[in-house]
Design a protein around this motif. Structure first.
Motif, short mmCIF file in Angstrom:
data_model
loop_
_atom_site.label_atom_id
_atom_site.label_comp_id
_atom_site.label_asym_id
_atom_site.label_seq_id
_atom_site.Cartn_x
_atom_site.Cartn_y
_atom_site.Cartn_z
N SER A 163 4.77 5.76 5.51
CA SER A 163 4.18 5.68 6.84
C SER A 163 2.71 5.26 6.80
O SER A 163 2.08 5.11 7.84
CB SER A 163 4.31 7.03 7.55
OG SER A 163 3.61 8.02 6.81
N ALA A 164 2.16 5.09 5.60
CA ALA A 164 0.75 4.73 5.48
C ALA A 164 0.52 3.28 5.89
O ALA A 164 1.36 2.42 5.65
CB ALA A 164 0.27 4.94 4.05
N PRO A 165 -0.61 3.00 6.51
CA PRO A 165 -0.90 1.62 6.89
C PRO A 165 -1.19 0.75 5.66
O PRO A 165 -1.47 1.26 4.57
CB PRO A 165 -2.15 1.75 7.77
CG PRO A 165 -2.78 3.03 7.35
CD PRO A 165 -1.66 3.93 6.90
N ALA A 166 -1.14 -0.55 5.84
CA ALA A 166 -1.47 -1.47 4.77
C ALA A 166 -2.89 -1.18 4.28
O ALA A 166 -3.77 -0.84 5.07
CB ALA A 166 -1.38 -2.91 5.27
N GLY A 167 -3.10 -1.29 2.99
CA GLY A 167 -4.41 -1.03 2.43
C GLY A 167 -4.62 0.40 1.99
O GLY A 167 -5.71 0.77 1.55
N VAL A 168 -3.58 1.24 2.10
CA VAL A 168 -3.67 2.64 1.68
C VAL A 168 -2.84 2.82 0.42
O VAL A 168 -1.70 2.35 0.35
CB VAL A 168 -3.15 3.59 2.78
CG1 VAL A 168 -3.06 5.02 2.28
CG2 VAL A 168 -4.05 3.51 4.01
#
Length: 199
Positions: free
Chosen positions: A86-91
């Motif tokens: 569920s983490a956004p891109a870049g995480v």
């Protein structure tokens, strides 16, 4: 350090060193000579049967016109472990015990563990230092910051300048400055070392 059986991290690191060596048109003998290591050790390393110390990896990186961190990233082939879906891109998440781990030079001298994966603006490492003798100097183009989480170290900048750091102290130095450190306290030193990206 020789290994009885190669592990995935060492095979990945060895393959990256071999790829970069061939890209530079170097033989095993040429690269070994430039890095100041033995030809048999480099051969073992490229096949995943040896684990370099941080010092050795720095010398190999210099001979290949790259950085120690770039080679360490290759030693951590698992790029997505523990990253929440569920983490956004870049995480990205590096779990406890994860990340590329390489020994410090010397028997039971400690280790360095890279705390980020892939492309990043900076590259933090956890380092544990047990070595009481200075080894050779590191010198790279990237700025670096050191924070002593626990313990006491001495930093030598190669021009006669020595700085002692204790628990809670931090140190920043610009790229291009030679540096090396050793343990001066009674117990292992635990450090966070952050190197700027080379790009």
């Amino acid at each position: 350090m020789a290994l009885d059986e190669p592990d995935l991290a060492q095979v990945s690191l060895g393959a990256e060193i071999r790829r970069r060596r061939k890209q530079h048109g170097l033989t095993l003998t040429n690269l070994a000579a430039q890095a100041g290591i033995s030809h048999p050790f480099l051969s073992q390393l490229e096949r995943g049967y040896a684990r370099p110390s941080m010092t050795t990896l720095e010398r190999i990186a210099r001979a290949l016109d790259t950085t120690q961190v770039s080679l360490m990233l290759a030693a951590d082939p698992v790029q997505v472990t523990a990253t929440p879906t569920s983490a956004p891109a870049g995480v990205g998440v590096v779990p406890a015990g994860g990340g590329a781990i390489l020994p410090q030079a010397g028997d039971d001298a400690g280790y360095a563990r890279l705390l980020v994966r892939g492309d990043a603006a900076f590259f933090p490492q956890e380092q544990v230092l047990n070595r009481r003798e200075h080894r050779e100097y590191f010198q790279h183009e990237q700025d670096e910051w050191v924070h002593v989480v626990r313990g006491e170290i001495e930093v030598d900048f190669g021009d006669g300048s020595l700085v002692e750091l204790r628990t809670g102290d931090s140190l920043y130095y610009a790229g291009g400055i030679p540096h090396r450190w050793r343990l001066i306290g009674p117990e292992s030193a635990h450090l966070i070392v952050v190197q700027a990206s080379s790009s």
